[in-house]
Design a protein around this motif. Structure first.
Motif, PDB file in Angstrom:
ATOM      1  N   SER A 245       8.976  -1.476  -8.655  1.00  0.00           N
ATOM      2  CA  SER A 245       7.699  -1.367  -7.936  1.00  0.00           C
ATOM      3  C   SER A 245       7.865  -0.549  -6.653  1.00  0.00           C
ATOM      4  O   SER A 245       8.931   0.005  -6.414  1.00  0.00           O
ATOM      5  N   ASN A 246       6.830  -0.532  -5.830  1.00  0.00           N
ATOM      6  CA  ASN A 246       6.950   0.147  -4.536  1.00  0.00           C
ATOM      7  C   ASN A 246       7.295  -0.852  -3.438  1.00  0.00           C
ATOM      8  O   ASN A 246       6.981  -0.644  -2.269  1.00  0.00           O
ATOM      9  N   PHE A 247       7.900  -1.964  -3.849  1.00  0.00           N
ATOM     10  CA  PHE A 247       8.340  -2.967  -2.879  1.00  0.00           C
ATOM     11  C   PHE A 247       9.650  -3.577  -3.354  1.00  0.00           C
ATOM     12  O   PHE A 247      10.028  -3.433  -4.526  1.00  0.00           O
ATOM     13  N   ILE A 248      10.323  -4.248  -2.416  1.00  0.00           N
ATOM     14  CA  ILE A 248      11.625  -4.848  -2.736  1.00  0.00           C
ATOM     15  C   ILE A 248      11.615  -6.298  -2.246  1.00  0.00           C
ATOM     16  O   ILE A 248      11.242  -6.573  -1.105  1.00  0.00           O
ATOM     17  N   LEU A 249      12.047  -7.192  -3.138  1.00  0.00           N
ATOM     18  CA  LEU A 249      12.198  -8.597  -2.748  1.00  0.00           C
ATOM     19  C   LEU A 249      13.653  -8.820  -2.376  1.00  0.00           C
ATOM     20  O   LEU A 249      14.551  -8.354  -3.091  1.00  0.00           O
ATOM     21  N   PHE A 250      13.903  -9.492  -1.268  1.00  0.00           N
ATOM     22  CA  PHE A 250      15.296  -9.802  -0.915  1.00  0.00           C
ATOM     23  C   PHE A 250      15.400 -11.173  -0.276  1.00  0.00           C
ATOM     24  O   PHE A 250      14.428 -11.693   0.273  1.00  0.00           O
ATOM     25  N   ARG A 251      16.611 -11.749  -0.421  1.00  0.00           N
ATOM     26  CA  ARG A 251      16.857 -13.098   0.112  1.00  0.00           C
ATOM     27  C   ARG A 251      17.881 -13.002   1.231  1.00  0.00           C
ATOM     28  O   ARG A 251      18.844 -12.240   1.129  1.00  0.00           O
TER      29      ARG A 251
ATOM     30  N   GLU B  41       0.857  -1.194   0.000  1.00  0.00           N
ATOM     31  CA  GLU B  41       0.000   0.000   0.000  1.00  0.00           C
ATOM     32  C   GLU B  41       0.895   1.246   0.000  1.00  0.00           C
ATOM     33  O   GLU B  41       2.097   1.164   0.239  1.00  0.00           O
ATOM     34  N   SER B  42       0.258   2.399  -0.204  1.00  0.00           N
ATOM     35  CA  SER B  42       0.995   3.649  -0.021  1.00  0.00           C
ATOM     36  C   SER B  42       1.106   3.908   1.476  1.00  0.00           C
ATOM     37  O   SER B  42       0.146   3.680   2.219  1.00  0.00           O
ATOM     38  N   PRO B  43       2.269   4.392   1.944  1.00  0.00           N
ATOM     39  CA  PRO B  43       2.376   4.694   3.381  1.00  0.00           C
ATOM     40  C   PRO B  43       1.685   6.014   3.723  1.00  0.00           C
ATOM     41  O   PRO B  43       1.544   6.350   4.894  1.00  0.00           O
ATOM     42  N   PHE B  44       1.291   6.759   2.691  1.00  0.00           N
ATOM     43  CA  PHE B  44       0.724   8.097   2.924  1.00  0.00           C
ATOM     44  C   PHE B  44      -0.789   8.093   2.772  1.00  0.00           C
ATOM     45  O   PHE B  44      -1.309   7.611   1.767  1.00  0.00           O
ATOM     46  N   PRO B  45      -1.493   8.662   3.745  1.00  0.00           N
ATOM     47  CA  PRO B  45      -2.928   8.849   3.524  1.00  0.00           C
ATOM     48  C   PRO B  45      -3.100   9.944   2.468  1.00  0.00           C
ATOM     49  O   PRO B  45      -2.173  10.729   2.243  1.00  0.00           O
ATOM     50  N   PRO B  46      -4.274  10.009   1.822  1.00  0.00           N
ATOM     51  CA  PRO B  46      -4.462  11.092   0.863  1.00  0.00           C
ATOM     52  C   PRO B  46      -4.228  12.451   1.531  1.00  0.00           C
ATOM     53  O   PRO B  46      -4.482  12.604   2.731  1.00  0.00           O
ATOM     54  N   SER B  47      -3.753  13.409   0.765  1.00  0.00           N
ATOM     55  CA  SER B  47      -3.403  14.727   1.321  1.00  0.00           C
ATOM     56  C   SER B  47      -4.649  15.461   1.823  1.00  0.00           C
ATOM     57  O   SER B  47      -5.771  15.125   1.427  1.00  0.00           O
ATOM     58  N   LYS B  48      -4.437  16.492   2.615  1.00  0.00           N
ATOM     59  CA  LYS B  48      -5.554  17.307   3.138  1.00  0.00           C
ATOM     60  C   LYS B  48      -6.330  17.919   1.962  1.00  0.00           C
ATOM     61  O   LYS B  48      -7.554  17.964   1.980  1.00  0.00           O
ATOM     62  N   GLU B  49      -5.554  18.317   0.958  1.00  0.00           N
ATOM     63  CA  GLU B  49      -6.169  18.903  -0.248  1.00  0.00           C
ATOM     64  C   GLU B  49      -7.237  17.958  -0.835  1.00  0.00           C
ATOM     65  O   GLU B  49      -8.348  18.366  -1.141  1.00  0.00           O
ATOM     66  N   LEU B  50      -6.864  16.689  -0.936  1.00  0.00           N
ATOM     67  CA  LEU B  50      -7.803  15.717  -1.506  1.00  0.00           C
ATOM     68  C   LEU B  50      -8.975  15.457  -0.574  1.00  0.00           C
ATOM     69  O   LEU B  50     -10.116  15.367  -1.011  1.00  0.00           O
ATOM     70  N   TYR B  51      -8.673  15.368   0.725  1.00  0.00           N
ATOM     71  CA  TYR B  51      -9.746  15.166   1.696  1.00  0.00           C
ATOM     72  C   TYR B  51     -10.749  16.311   1.642  1.00  0.00           C
ATOM     73  O   TYR B  51     -11.957  16.099   1.689  1.00  0.00           O
TER      74      TYR B  51
ATOM     75  N   GLY C  16      -2.555   5.236  -2.657  1.00  0.00           N
ATOM     76  CA  GLY C  16      -3.230   5.945  -1.572  1.00  0.00           C
ATOM     77  C   GLY C  16      -4.686   5.616  -1.338  1.00  0.00           C
ATOM     78  O   GLY C  16      -5.274   6.107  -0.381  1.00  0.00           O
ATOM     79  N   LEU C  17      -5.294   4.796  -2.198  1.00  0.00           N
ATOM     80  CA  LEU C  17      -6.726   4.547  -2.018  1.00  0.00           C
ATOM     81  C   LEU C  17      -7.064   3.068  -1.813  1.00  0.00           C
ATOM     82  O   LEU C  17      -8.146   2.628  -2.208  1.00  0.00           O
TER      83      LEU C  17
END
Ligand SMILES: Cc1ncc(COP(=O)(O)O)c(C=O)c1O
Length: 359
Positions: free
Chosen positions: A296-302, A35-45, A219-220
Motif C-alpha cells: 500500500s502507500n502506508f507502512i505498519l510498524f511495531r 492520502e497522496s502527499p502530492f497535489p494534482p499537477s499543474k497540467e491537471l489543474y 491525489g483527489l
C-alpha cells in the motif's frame, strides 16, 4: 421552547456507536490518512480550470456520472453498466450494506481491517463477525466461509490490500472465498495503485464479486470520488438506493481529467513506491522497530517501547501518523503514510532520534 428527551429517540445501535475519531491535530507533516502527499499537477489543474468556465453551476450534476463512467470504463476495459460512482468509496460500502443486508444480519470481516465496514454496519443495525488475521495478517478461506455459513451472512468485506496492515491477503484464499461463498464478496481495492493486484478480471466469472476503488489515495481525497465495479444487476440495485446527485459536478470532472491523463498521476505513484522502499529500508535499520510488509502507500510498524510515546514525540515535532495501539492486535503499532522525500526524511530522523534514547 422544547425539551424533548433526545437520547430516548436515538436508535440504540447509533447511540452505542463510538464516534469515528479522525486524528485532527494540526501538524506540518500529515502522514496519518493515507492520502497522496502530492497535489494534482499543474497540467491537471489547467485542464480542470479550463472546463470550469463551462460549468452550469446552477444545474444539478449529472445523476449518472456518465462522462466519468465512460472514462473509467475505457481505462478498465469494462462497460459503464458495470460501474457506480460514489461520494468516496465509503458511500458504496454504505449502499452495498443497504442493498444486501437487513437489520440483525451479520457480515464477515477480517480483524484488523478498515474500521468503516463495522461502523457503517452498526449504524444500520447490522452485526459484524470479526475473523482474526494470523501472524502474517492473512486468513484461511475455510475460517471465513465457515463463519459466513454459521451466521447466515450475505456479505463479506475484504480490504485488498488490507488497511491498516498494508498487505494483500493470499490470492488463493481470496479466490476460494469468492468461488465458494453463496453471498456477496466485496474486494476493496482502495490501494490498488500501489499493489497492482486486482480481482476485477474475475467479475465476468463471478456475479457475486464487487470491487471497490478510490481516487482518494491518488491525489483527489478532497473531491470524494470512489467507484464500484460489479455485475450490472448489482449496479442496478445499488442505483435504487443511491441518492440521485450523490456525486457533484466538480468531483466528476476532476476525476475524469485524472483518469484521462493518468500518466501524470502515475509519475507521482512511482515516486511514492520508490519512497516506500526507502522508508522500509530506513525503518528496518532501527533495532527496536518491526516493519510489516506492505502493498500500500502506508507502512505498519511495531515499536518495542510504547507507541503512544513515539506518537507523542512525533506530534511534538510536527509529524502526524496514525496510532493504532488501542487495537488489541495492534499493540504498540503505528501506521505511517508514505509522504514526499522531505516529509519521509523528517519522519525517519525523528523516529531515529527517539529510538536512540532506547539503545
Ligand atoms: C480500505 C479502504 N477502503 C475505503 C476507504 C475510503 O476511501 P474513500 O476516501 O474513497 O471513501 C479507505 C480510506 O482510508 C480505505 O482505507
Amino acid at each position: 421552547m422544547s425539551n424533548v428527551d433526545l437520547a430516548k429517540l436515538i436508535k440504540d445501535n447509533v447511540r452505542s456507536l463510538k464516534p469515528y475519531s479522525i486524528e485532527n491535530i494540526r501538524s506540518e507533516v500529515k502522514l496519518h490518512a493515507n492520502e497522496s502527499p502530492f497535489p494534482p499537477s499543474k497540467e491537471l489543474y489547467d485542464l480542470f480550470a479550463a472546463s470550469l468556465k463551462n460549468f452550469p453551476l446552477n444545474r444539478y450534476p449529472d445523476p449518472d456520472s456518465k462522462n466519468l463512467k465512460e472514462s473509467i470504463a475505457k481505462r478498465l476495459d469494462t462497460k459503464t453498466d458495470h460501474l457506480v460512482i460514489g461520494n468516496g468509496s465509503d458511500e458504496i460500502i454504505l449502499l452495498l450494506l443497504q442493498v444486501f443486508c437487513m437489520e440483525e444480519d451479520t457480515i464477515i470481516i477480517p480483524d484488523p481491517t478498515f474500521a468503516m465496514y463495522a461502523i457503517i454496519s452498526q449504524s444500520l443495525g447490522i452485526k459484524t463477525k470479526n475473523i482474526p488475521l494470523d501472524s502474517n495478517w492473512d486468513f484461511k478461506a475455510s475460517l471465513i466461509l465457515e463463519s459466513a455459513e454459521k451466521n447466515k451472512s450475505r456479505l463479506i468485506f475484504l480490504s485488498y490490500p488490507n488497511n491498516p496492515t498494508g498487505n494483500c491477503f493470499s490470492e488463493t484464499e481470496v479466490r476460494k472465498v469468492i468461488e465458494q461463498f453463496e453471498g456477496i464478496v466485496v474486494v476493496d481495492e482502495a490501494y490498488y495503485d500501489f499493489s497492482k493486484k486486482s480481482f476485477i478480471s474475475e467479475i465476468k466469472n463471478h456475479n457475486n464479486l464487487v470491487v471497490l476503488r478510490s481516487f482518494s489515495k491518488i491525489g483527489l481525497a478532497a473531491m470524494r470520488v470512489g467507484f464500484g465495479i460489479a455485475d450490472p444487476l448489482i449496479i442496478q440495485e445499488v442505483n435504487k438506493v443511491r441518492l440521485p446527485y450523490n456525486s457533484n459536478m466538480l468531483s466528476q470532472s476532476f476525476a475524469e481529467h485524472l483518469i484521462n491523463n493518468f500518466q501524470v498521476v502515475q509519475r507521482q505513484i512511482d515516486s511514492i513506491l520508490n519512497e516506500r522502499s526507502r522508508l522500509i529500508d530506513e525503518l528496518e535499520k532501527i533495532n527496536s522497530i518491526t516493519v510489516f510488509p506492505t502493498d500500500s502507500n502506508f507502512i505498519l510498524f511495531r515499536t518495542e517501547r510504547s507507541a503512544d510515546e513515539l506518537f507523542t514525540h512525533l506530534i511534538y515535532n510536527g509529524i502526524l501518523v496514525r496510532n493504532l495501539s488501542s487495537h488489541p492486535k495492534l499493540h504498540n503499532c503505528l501506521r505511517v503514510t508514505v509522504g514526499t522525500t522531505n516529509e519521509n526524511d523528517r519522519f525517519i530522523s525523528e523516529v531515529k532520534a527517539y529510538a536512540m534514547g532506547d539503545e
